[in-house]
Design a protein around this motif. Sequence first.
Motif, PDB file in Angstrom:
ATOM      1  N   THR A  43     -12.045 -49.415  36.336  1.00 24.35           N
ATOM      2  CA  THR A  43     -12.045 -48.822  34.992  1.00 24.35           C
ATOM      3  C   THR A  43     -10.628 -48.475  34.555  1.00 24.35           C
ATOM      4  OG1 THR A  43     -14.196 -47.868  35.589  1.00 24.35           O
ATOM      5  CG2 THR A  43     -13.239 -47.145  33.520  1.00 24.35           C
ATOM      6  N   THR A  44      -9.807 -48.003  35.486  1.00 23.16           N
ATOM      7  CA  THR A  44      -8.412 -47.704  35.148  1.00 23.16           C
ATOM      8  C   THR A  44      -7.664 -48.984  34.761  1.00 23.16           C
ATOM      9  OG1 THR A  44      -8.472 -45.840  36.683  1.00 23.16           O
ATOM     10  CG2 THR A  44      -6.300 -46.587  35.988  1.00 23.16           C
ATOM     11  N   ILE A  45      -7.931 -50.072  35.459  1.00 19.41           N
ATOM     12  CA  ILE A  45      -7.322 -51.356  35.079  1.00 19.41           C
ATOM     13  C   ILE A  45      -7.741 -51.734  33.655  1.00 19.41           C
ATOM     14  CG2 ILE A  45      -7.330 -53.858  35.536  1.00 19.41           C
ATOM     15  CD1 ILE A  45      -7.575 -53.189  38.540  1.00 19.41           C
ATOM     16  N   LEU A  46      -9.014 -51.528  33.336  1.00 15.69           N
ATOM     17  CA  LEU A  46      -9.479 -51.845  31.980  1.00 15.69           C
ATOM     18  C   LEU A  46      -8.792 -50.954  30.947  1.00 15.69           C
ATOM     19  CD1 LEU A  46     -13.284 -52.692  32.309  1.00 15.69           C
ATOM     20  CD2 LEU A  46     -11.289 -54.153  32.488  1.00 15.69           C
ATOM     21  N   THR A  69     -22.960 -42.525  32.115  1.00 14.64           N
ATOM     22  CA  THR A  69     -22.152 -43.316  31.184  1.00 14.64           C
ATOM     23  C   THR A  69     -20.680 -42.943  31.340  1.00 14.64           C
ATOM     24  OG1 THR A  69     -22.440 -41.653  29.443  1.00 14.64           O
ATOM     25  CG2 THR A  69     -24.033 -43.452  29.485  1.00 14.64           C
ATOM     26  N   MET A  70     -20.309 -42.444  32.518  1.00 16.87           N
ATOM     27  CA  MET A  70     -18.957 -41.927  32.716  1.00 16.87           C
ATOM     28  C   MET A  70     -17.871 -42.979  32.462  1.00 16.87           C
ATOM     29  SD  MET A  70     -19.833 -39.624  36.068  1.00 16.87           S
ATOM     30  CE  MET A  70     -18.229 -38.946  36.451  1.00 16.87           C
ATOM     31  N   ASP A  71     -18.076 -44.191  32.971  1.00 12.60           N
ATOM     32  CA  ASP A  71     -17.062 -45.232  32.783  1.00 12.60           C
ATOM     33  C   ASP A  71     -17.032 -45.703  31.327  1.00 12.60           C
ATOM     34  OD1 ASP A  71     -16.373 -44.996  35.394  1.00 12.60           O
ATOM     35  OD2 ASP A  71     -17.242 -46.892  36.062  1.00 12.60           O
ATOM     36  N   ALA A  72     -18.217 -45.885  30.746  1.00 10.76           N
ATOM     37  CA  ALA A  72     -18.282 -46.308  29.340  1.00 10.76           C
ATOM     38  C   ALA A  72     -17.618 -45.267  28.439  1.00 10.76           C
ATOM     39  CB  ALA A  72     -19.738 -46.518  28.923  1.00 10.76           C
ATOM     40  N   ASP A  73     -17.831 -43.977  28.764  1.00  6.54           N
ATOM     41  CA  ASP A  73     -17.224 -42.897  27.968  1.00  6.54           C
ATOM     42  C   ASP A  73     -15.699 -43.003  27.961  1.00  6.54           C
ATOM     43  OD1 ASP A  73     -19.769 -41.982  27.534  1.00  6.54           O
ATOM     44  OD2 ASP A  73     -19.676 -40.359  29.003  1.00  6.54           O
ATOM     45  N   ARG A  74     -15.137 -43.410  29.121  1.00  7.80           N
ATOM     46  CA  ARG A  74     -13.679 -43.542  29.216  1.00  7.80           C
ATOM     47  C   ARG A  74     -13.160 -44.661  28.314  1.00  7.80           C
ATOM     48  NH1 ARG A  74     -12.450 -43.913  35.584  1.00  7.80           N
ATOM     49  NH2 ARG A  74     -10.411 -44.570  34.809  1.00  7.80           N
ATOM     50  N   LEU A  75     -13.971 -45.705  28.118  1.00 11.15           N
ATOM     51  CA  LEU A  75     -13.497 -46.895  27.396  1.00 11.15           C
ATOM     52  C   LEU A  75     -13.795 -46.839  25.905  1.00 11.15           C
ATOM     53  CD1 LEU A  75     -14.477 -49.570  30.053  1.00 11.15           C
ATOM     54  CD2 LEU A  75     -12.221 -48.562  29.648  1.00 11.15           C
ATOM     55  N   VAL A  76     -14.877 -46.153  25.551  1.00 18.47           N
ATOM     56  CA  VAL A  76     -15.281 -46.116  24.136  1.00 18.47           C
ATOM     57  C   VAL A  76     -14.261 -45.329  23.306  1.00 18.47           C
ATOM     58  CG1 VAL A  76     -16.744 -44.017  23.955  1.00 18.47           C
ATOM     59  CG2 VAL A  76     -17.463 -46.154  22.856  1.00 18.47           C
ATOM     60  N   LYS A  77     -13.474 -44.500  23.992  1.00 19.69           N
ATOM     61  CA  LYS A  77     -12.396 -43.743  23.321  1.00 19.69           C
ATOM     62  C   LYS A  77     -11.390 -44.649  22.618  1.00 19.69           C
ATOM     63  CE  LYS A  77     -12.541 -39.838  26.517  1.00 19.69           C
ATOM     64  NZ  LYS A  77     -12.089 -39.438  27.855  1.00 19.69           N
ATOM     65  N   PHE A  78     -11.281 -45.881  23.105  1.00 20.76           N
ATOM     66  CA  PHE A  78     -10.322 -46.815  22.513  1.00 20.76           C
ATOM     67  C   PHE A  78     -10.867 -47.468  21.235  1.00 20.76           C
ATOM     68  CE2 PHE A  78      -9.112 -46.522  26.969  1.00 20.76           C
ATOM     69  CZ  PHE A  78      -7.735 -46.399  26.899  1.00 20.76           C
TER      70      PHE A  78
ATOM     71  N   GLU B 147     -12.981 -38.601  42.304  1.00 18.10           N
ATOM     72  CA  GLU B 147     -13.953 -37.510  42.391  1.00 18.10           C
ATOM     73  C   GLU B 147     -15.201 -37.755  41.553  1.00 18.10           C
ATOM     74  OE1 GLU B 147     -10.677 -36.518  40.911  1.00 18.10           O
ATOM     75  OE2 GLU B 147     -11.641 -37.455  39.206  1.00 18.10           O
ATOM     76  N   ASP B 148     -15.275 -38.918  40.896  1.00 15.64           N
ATOM     77  CA  ASP B 148     -16.414 -39.162  39.998  1.00 15.64           C
ATOM     78  C   ASP B 148     -17.601 -39.844  40.678  1.00 15.64           C
ATOM     79  OD1 ASP B 148     -15.077 -41.535  40.430  1.00 15.64           O
ATOM     80  OD2 ASP B 148     -15.294 -42.272  38.378  1.00 15.64           O
ATOM     81  N   LYS B 149     -17.540 -40.041  41.996  1.00 12.16           N
ATOM     82  CA  LYS B 149     -18.572 -40.852  42.642  1.00 12.16           C
ATOM     83  C   LYS B 149     -19.956 -40.188  42.757  1.00 12.16           C
ATOM     84  CE  LYS B 149     -15.992 -44.318  42.733  1.00 12.16           C
ATOM     85  NZ  LYS B 149     -15.179 -43.667  41.688  1.00 12.16           N
ATOM     86  N   PRO B 150     -20.075 -38.898  43.092  1.00 17.09           N
ATOM     87  CA  PRO B 150     -21.437 -38.347  43.294  1.00 17.09           C
ATOM     88  C   PRO B 150     -22.405 -38.553  42.126  1.00 17.09           C
ATOM     89  CG  PRO B 150     -19.810 -36.872  44.246  1.00 17.09           C
ATOM     90  CD  PRO B 150     -19.038 -37.930  43.501  1.00 17.09           C
ATOM     91  N   PRO B 151     -22.047 -38.230  40.885  1.00 19.12           N
ATOM     92  CA  PRO B 151     -23.032 -38.477  39.823  1.00 19.12           C
ATOM     93  C   PRO B 151     -23.309 -39.955  39.572  1.00 19.12           C
ATOM     94  CG  PRO B 151     -20.971 -37.587  38.924  1.00 19.12           C
ATOM     95  CD  PRO B 151     -20.867 -37.490  40.405  1.00 19.12           C
ATOM     96  N   LYS B 152     -22.352 -40.817  39.927  1.00 20.69           N
ATOM     97  CA  LYS B 152     -22.559 -42.247  39.700  1.00 20.69           C
ATOM     98  C   LYS B 152     -23.418 -42.885  40.797  1.00 20.69           C
ATOM     99  CE  LYS B 152     -18.976 -44.658  38.178  1.00 20.69           C
ATOM    100  NZ  LYS B 152     -17.545 -45.095  38.194  1.00 20.69           N
ATOM    101  N   LYS B 180     -13.861 -30.277  41.270  1.00 16.39           N
ATOM    102  CA  LYS B 180     -14.808 -31.042  40.467  1.00 16.39           C
ATOM    103  C   LYS B 180     -15.745 -31.846  41.381  1.00 16.39           C
ATOM    104  CE  LYS B 180     -14.765 -34.349  36.652  1.00 16.39           C
ATOM    105  NZ  LYS B 180     -13.924 -35.260  35.868  1.00 16.39           N
ATOM    106  N   LEU B 181     -15.165 -32.455  42.410  1.00 21.05           N
ATOM    107  CA  LEU B 181     -15.988 -33.219  43.357  1.00 21.05           C
ATOM    108  C   LEU B 181     -17.035 -32.323  44.004  1.00 21.05           C
ATOM    109  CD1 LEU B 181     -16.395 -35.935  45.078  1.00 21.05           C
ATOM    110  CD2 LEU B 181     -15.282 -34.625  46.863  1.00 21.05           C
TER     111      LEU B 181
END
Lengths: 223, 223
Positions: A43-46, A69-78, B147-152, B180-181
């Motif tokens: 996700t950081t690479i994206l 939706t944690m990863d999607a939330d990071r990207l939708v900001k763009f 630190e984002d792995k548990p909810p995912k 946070k983790l």
Amino acid sequence: MEVKILQNALKANDSIAIENERKLKERKIFSVNMMSSPGSGKTTILEETIRKLGDTVKIAVIEGDVKTTMDADRLVKFGIPVVQINTETFGSSCHLDANMVSKGLDSIMEEKFDLLFVENVGNLVCPAGYKLGTCRNVVVLSVTEGEDKPPKYPLIFRNSDLLLINKTDLLPYLDFDMKKLEKSVREIKVDMEIFHLSAKSGEGLEQWIDWLKKGIKEARNGS
Amino acid sequence: MEVKILQNALKANDSIAIENERKLKERKIFSVNMMSSPGSGKTTILEETIRKLGDTVKIAVIEGDVKTTMDADRLVKFGIPVVQINTETFGSSCHLDANMVSKGLDSIMEEKFDLLFVENVGNLVCPAGYKLGTCRNVVVLSVTEGEDKPPKYPLIFRNSDLLLINKTDLLPYLDFDMKKLEKSVREIKVDMEIFHLSAKSGEGLEQWIDWLKKGIKEARNGS
């Protein structure tokens, strides 16, 4: 009997993957399936890619996760089209399959974009077995995972076109044998493209962006 | 129909797991299923554990990998009983199941040991769904994974008794939010035991060894 069911399921997946490929080709979209272990930095690479390329290229993302939706939330900001697929709701949570990607495509095909990323579920085993219909498969490996991964998880390396060796900024603090890694990757896939990448230091980002631009150009020309 | 097959398969797994549990209990063996992403440091933790505990406790290992005997080779050097299970040959490569562990047990049960480690396939999704019959489930998370792995990936945390947060020697070089983790882990499993560990700096090893000793004692007393 069980083997037969599995083969039919894989055959069904492949025929949906071919349909996805056709749709994407028709729209001249360059599409990349990103696979890796959890926490390798996909996700950081994206995020970095959208920062560097988002002004000149229209990008969309299909985001695969077991839950949240944690990863999607990071990207939708763009401000780009992002669709989150929670694999849990599809019953086979450990990977994306062609049907999930097809559903994802349906929900963003109204948007206009030239580059589609499919970020797979963090898993070095199962995603490798499922064609999605993307133009390219990319496997990301963080140097923190150790150089012994390719022989232990060969299928994902065999089925990928490009290996991004990520988080190279951490190399000074690790016992990591880069030569051994690259040698073992070439034993599995002799013509594997390999880039060293660090979202933190910026290493390799230009090479990665050039690789994407080349793919976008090819897709535009229908090759 | 498919769901029914899956349920039966899981039911079959559970009944073999109960049989494994019975066998281990009868022999007063303390057994630990180690689960994590690829490259989180499971095998290195086992190496350190054998170094610290191997003189006083008889240890055996069932080693799960898709392919290769690389991890087993690292452990057999200590002169302990190790059996490698290549999941690929069992047809479901992404996790260990109770049947594979049963076969592994059969092949080392002639040996005398008090502590059994089952090192699962590196995968944060699939292993969580399969009971093996061990006394405890341990999930290892490297701080490099974020630190984002548990909810995912909640299931593997919900189904574990202890979380080992590993590679803490790398914390100075990472943006990692430990609070946070730990908060997100407790939201999934309120009573999760959590140790911070580094095989490199030695942090937490004593606490981990004490936890194992306590388990071994309990198993010996049949509790």
